[in-house]
Design a protein around this motif. Structure first.
Motif, PDB file in Angstrom:
ATOM      1  N   CYS A   1       0.860  -1.174   0.000  1.00 19.16           N
ATOM      2  CA  CYS A   1       0.000   0.000   0.000  1.00 19.16           C
ATOM      3  C   CYS A   1       0.903   1.232   0.000  1.00 19.16           C
ATOM      4  CB  CYS A   1      -0.886   0.030   1.244  1.00 19.16           C
ATOM      5  SG  CYS A   1      -1.836  -1.472   1.490  1.00 19.16           S
ATOM      6  N   MET A   2       0.404   2.282  -0.604  1.00 19.83           N
ATOM      7  CA  MET A   2       1.196   3.499  -0.705  1.00 19.83           C
ATOM      8  C   MET A   2       0.455   4.667  -0.062  1.00 19.83           C
ATOM      9  SD  MET A   2       3.867   2.391  -2.184  1.00 19.83           S
ATOM     10  CE  MET A   2       4.699   3.962  -2.455  1.00 19.83           C
ATOM     11  N   GLY A   3       1.209   5.520   0.596  1.00 22.42           N
ATOM     12  CA  GLY A   3       0.615   6.700   1.216  1.00 22.42           C
ATOM     13  C   GLY A   3       1.360   7.950   0.816  1.00 22.42           C
ATOM     14  N   TRP A   4       0.623   9.049   0.796  1.00 25.76           N
ATOM     15  CA  TRP A   4       1.220  10.366   0.624  1.00 25.76           C
ATOM     16  C   TRP A   4       1.020  11.134   1.931  1.00 25.76           C
ATOM     17  CZ3 TRP A   4       4.290  12.116  -3.171  1.00 25.76           C
ATOM     18  CH2 TRP A   4       4.274  11.457  -4.395  1.00 25.76           C
ATOM     19  N   PHE A   5       2.099  11.722   2.387  1.00 25.63           N
ATOM     20  CA  PHE A   5       2.087  12.514   3.613  1.00 25.63           C
ATOM     21  C   PHE A   5       2.655  13.893   3.294  1.00 25.63           C
ATOM     22  CE2 PHE A   5       1.244   9.165   6.768  1.00 25.63           C
ATOM     23  CZ  PHE A   5       1.441   8.035   5.978  1.00 25.63           C
ATOM     24  N   ARG A   6       2.422  14.847   4.162  1.00 28.06           N
ATOM     25  CA  ARG A   6       2.993  16.172   3.952  1.00 28.06           C
ATOM     26  C   ARG A   6       3.361  16.817   5.281  1.00 28.06           C
ATOM     27  NH1 ARG A   6      -2.318  19.510   1.643  1.00 28.06           N
ATOM     28  NH2 ARG A   6      -3.566  19.488   3.584  1.00 28.06           N
ATOM     29  N   GLN A   7       4.328  17.707   5.203  1.00 27.86           N
ATOM     30  CA  GLN A   7       4.777  18.425   6.390  1.00 27.86           C
ATOM     31  C   GLN A   7       4.930  19.894   6.033  1.00 27.86           C
ATOM     32  OE1 GLN A   7       8.410  16.997   8.213  1.00 27.86           O
ATOM     33  NE2 GLN A   7       7.874  17.953  10.165  1.00 27.86           N
ATOM     34  N   ALA A   8       4.089  20.719   6.619  1.00 28.65           N
ATOM     35  CA  ALA A   8       4.160  22.157   6.410  1.00 28.65           C
ATOM     36  C   ALA A   8       5.200  22.753   7.350  1.00 28.65           C
ATOM     37  CB  ALA A   8       2.796  22.787   6.654  1.00 28.65           C
ATOM     38  N   PRO A   9       5.707  23.921   7.028  1.00 24.50           N
ATOM     39  CA  PRO A   9       6.712  24.553   7.893  1.00 24.50           C
ATOM     40  C   PRO A   9       6.200  24.695   9.318  1.00 24.50           C
ATOM     41  CG  PRO A   9       6.565  25.711   5.807  1.00 24.50           C
ATOM     42  CD  PRO A   9       5.451  24.709   5.820  1.00 24.50           C
ATOM     43  N   GLY A  10       7.004  24.239  10.272  1.00 20.81           N
ATOM     44  CA  GLY A  10       6.651  24.377  11.674  1.00 20.81           C
ATOM     45  C   GLY A  10       5.602  23.409  12.168  1.00 20.81           C
ATOM     46  N   GLN A  11       5.224  22.451  11.330  1.00 20.44           N
ATOM     47  CA  GLN A  11       4.201  21.491  11.727  1.00 20.44           C
ATOM     48  C   GLN A  11       4.726  20.066  11.595  1.00 20.44           C
ATOM     49  OE1 GLN A  11       0.355  22.115   9.907  1.00 20.44           O
ATOM     50  NE2 GLN A  11       0.614  24.332   9.847  1.00 20.44           N
ATOM     51  N   GLY A  12       4.010  19.146  12.202  1.00 24.27           N
ATOM     52  CA  GLY A  12       4.367  17.745  12.086  1.00 24.27           C
ATOM     53  C   GLY A  12       3.914  17.173  10.766  1.00 24.27           C
ATOM     54  N   ARG A  13       4.412  16.014  10.449  1.00 25.20           N
ATOM     55  CA  ARG A  13       4.030  15.347   9.208  1.00 25.20           C
ATOM     56  C   ARG A  13       2.679  14.666   9.388  1.00 25.20           C
ATOM     57  NH1 ARG A  13       8.661  11.817   6.582  1.00 25.20           N
ATOM     58  NH2 ARG A  13       8.342  10.576   8.476  1.00 25.20           N
ATOM     59  N   GLY A  14       1.839  14.769   8.376  1.00 29.16           N
ATOM     60  CA  GLY A  14       0.510  14.186   8.463  1.00 29.16           C
ATOM     61  C   GLY A  14       0.076  13.552   7.166  1.00 29.16           C
ATOM     62  N   LEU A  15      -0.930  12.717   7.264  1.00 31.38           N
ATOM     63  CA  LEU A  15      -1.433  11.978   6.105  1.00 31.38           C
ATOM     64  C   LEU A  15      -2.168  12.893   5.129  1.00 31.38           C
ATOM     65  CD1 LEU A  15      -2.103   9.179   4.768  1.00 31.38           C
ATOM     66  CD2 LEU A  15      -4.215   9.232   6.125  1.00 31.38           C
ATOM     67  N   VAL A  16      -1.954  12.645   3.844  1.00 29.65           N
ATOM     68  CA  VAL A  16      -2.767  13.253   2.788  1.00 29.65           C
ATOM     69  C   VAL A  16      -3.779  12.235   2.292  1.00 29.65           C
ATOM     70  CG1 VAL A  16      -2.753  14.232   0.465  1.00 29.65           C
ATOM     71  CG2 VAL A  16      -0.917  14.811   2.085  1.00 29.65           C
ATOM     72  N   GLY A  17      -3.306  11.038   2.005  1.00 28.07           N
ATOM     73  CA  GLY A  17      -4.180   9.976   1.542  1.00 28.07           C
ATOM     74  C   GLY A  17      -3.368   8.747   1.208  1.00 28.07           C
ATOM     75  N   GLY A  18      -4.072   7.684   0.832  1.00 27.17           N
ATOM     76  CA  GLY A  18      -3.388   6.450   0.520  1.00 27.17           C
ATOM     77  C   GLY A  18      -4.115   5.638  -0.532  1.00 27.17           C
ATOM     78  N   ILE A  19      -3.439   4.638  -1.041  1.00 27.90           N
ATOM     79  CA  ILE A  19      -4.012   3.731  -2.023  1.00 27.90           C
ATOM     80  C   ILE A  19      -3.561   2.329  -1.681  1.00 27.90           C
ATOM     81  CG2 ILE A  19      -2.097   4.141  -3.645  1.00 27.90           C
ATOM     82  CD1 ILE A  19      -4.200   3.833  -5.922  1.00 27.90           C
ATOM     83  N   ASP A  20      -4.512   1.391  -1.677  1.00 28.59           N
ATOM     84  CA  ASP A  20      -4.127   0.029  -1.312  1.00 28.59           C
ATOM     85  C   ASP A  20      -3.724  -0.749  -2.555  1.00 28.59           C
ATOM     86  OD1 ASP A  20      -7.518  -1.284  -0.710  1.00 28.59           O
ATOM     87  OD2 ASP A  20      -6.466  -0.839  -2.573  1.00 28.59           O
ATOM     88  N   ILE A  21      -3.444  -2.046  -2.369  1.00 27.55           N
ATOM     89  CA  ILE A  21      -2.931  -2.836  -3.488  1.00 27.55           C
ATOM     90  C   ILE A  21      -4.012  -3.089  -4.547  1.00 27.55           C
ATOM     91  CG2 ILE A  21      -1.106  -3.912  -2.113  1.00 27.55           C
ATOM     92  CD1 ILE A  21      -2.876  -6.395  -1.889  1.00 27.55           C
ATOM     93  N   ASP A  22      -5.265  -2.887  -4.189  1.00 30.86           N
ATOM     94  CA  ASP A  22      -6.364  -3.056  -5.148  1.00 30.86           C
ATOM     95  C   ASP A  22      -6.797  -1.737  -5.780  1.00 30.86           C
ATOM     96  OD1 ASP A  22      -7.594  -5.464  -2.860  1.00 30.86           O
ATOM     97  OD2 ASP A  22      -6.627  -5.874  -4.785  1.00 30.86           O
ATOM     98  N   GLY A  23      -6.103  -0.671  -5.439  1.00 30.96           N
ATOM     99  CA  GLY A  23      -6.409   0.628  -6.028  1.00 30.96           C
ATOM    100  C   GLY A  23      -7.442   1.443  -5.290  1.00 30.96           C
ATOM    101  N   ARG A  24      -7.881   0.967  -4.148  1.00 23.77           N
ATOM    102  CA  ARG A  24      -8.845   1.745  -3.361  1.00 23.77           C
ATOM    103  C   ARG A  24      -8.106   2.884  -2.677  1.00 23.77           C
ATOM    104  NH1 ARG A  24     -11.196  -3.796  -1.705  1.00 23.77           N
ATOM    105  NH2 ARG A  24      -9.255  -3.850  -0.519  1.00 23.77           N
ATOM    106  N   THR A  25      -8.724   4.039  -2.679  1.00 23.11           N
ATOM    107  CA  THR A  25      -8.085   5.241  -2.143  1.00 23.11           C
ATOM    108  C   THR A  25      -8.857   5.815  -0.961  1.00 23.11           C
ATOM    109  OG1 THR A  25      -9.270   6.599  -3.749  1.00 23.11           O
ATOM    110  CG2 THR A  25      -7.046   5.888  -4.344  1.00 23.11           C
ATOM    111  N   ASN A  26      -8.156   6.567  -0.161  1.00 19.75           N
ATOM    112  CA  ASN A  26      -8.779   7.345   0.897  1.00 19.75           C
ATOM    113  C   ASN A  26      -8.008   8.646   1.053  1.00 19.75           C
ATOM    114  OD1 ASN A  26      -6.752   6.979   3.299  1.00 19.75           O
ATOM    115  ND2 ASN A  26      -7.062   4.940   2.472  1.00 19.75           N
ATOM    116  N   TYR A  27      -8.690   9.676   1.532  1.00 14.80           N
ATOM    117  CA  TYR A  27      -8.106  11.008   1.622  1.00 14.80           C
ATOM    118  C   TYR A  27      -8.548  11.687   2.918  1.00 14.80           C
ATOM    119  CZ  TYR A  27      -7.835  10.186  -3.416  1.00 14.80           C
ATOM    120  OH  TYR A  27      -7.606   9.634  -4.650  1.00 14.80           O
ATOM    121  N   ILE A  28      -7.739  12.622   3.363  1.00 13.03           N
ATOM    122  CA  ILE A  28      -8.198  13.457   4.463  1.00 13.03           C
ATOM    123  C   ILE A  28      -9.253  14.421   3.913  1.00 13.03           C
ATOM    124  CG2 ILE A  28      -6.062  13.265   5.771  1.00 13.03           C
ATOM    125  CD1 ILE A  28      -5.278  16.036   4.702  1.00 13.03           C
ATOM    126  N   ALA A  29     -10.072  14.911   4.806  1.00  9.30           N
ATOM    127  CA  ALA A  29     -11.230  15.705   4.393  1.00  9.30           C
ATOM    128  C   ALA A  29     -10.839  16.962   3.615  1.00  9.30           C
ATOM    129  CB  ALA A  29     -12.072  16.076   5.614  1.00  9.30           C
TER     130      ALA A  29
END
Length: 124
Positions: free
Chosen positions: A33-61
């Protein structure tokens, strides 16, 4: 050795689009499974979204409807298409991999491999 290499980071104006790529090597991409994360200046790293091995995706709101994650197992690549970018999307973007089976949502603590990041800057 295992590598995740992100590319495509850019500086754009608000409302613009950027497509990030992450090329994997050194492990079996199709079983992770693959995930995308991001870290803004001065903030912690957080989830953007992910995709599983079957291509199903999920995203933060905050990115749902604007961002799209896809994968091409033949190219060992995961993509993050970002449309309607806002200054709040400015961050270093990282891709990460987790061997399946994966949980319903990508978690930073469960990812096995990480890329070095690519910068996206959105100006108003």
């Amino acid at each position: 050795q295992v590598q995740l290499v992100e590319s495509g980071g850019d500086s754009v104006q608000s409302g613009g689009s950027v497509k990030l790529s992450c090329v994997a090597s050194g492990f079996t991409f199709s079983t992770h499974c693959m995930g995308w994360f991001r870290q803004a200046p001065g903030q912690g790293r957080g989830l953007v979204g992910g995709i599983d091995i079957d291509g199903r995706t999920n995203y933060i709101a905050s990115v749902k409807g604007r961002f799209t994650i896809s994968r091409d197992n033949g190219k060992n690549t995961v993509y993050l298409q970002m449309n309607g970018l806002e200054p709040e999307d400015t961050a270093m973007y990282y891709c990460a991999a987790e061997k399946a089976p994966c949980g319903p949502i990508a978690l930073e603590v469960t990812m096995d491999y990480w890329g070095q990041g690519t910068q996206v800057t959105v100006s108003s």
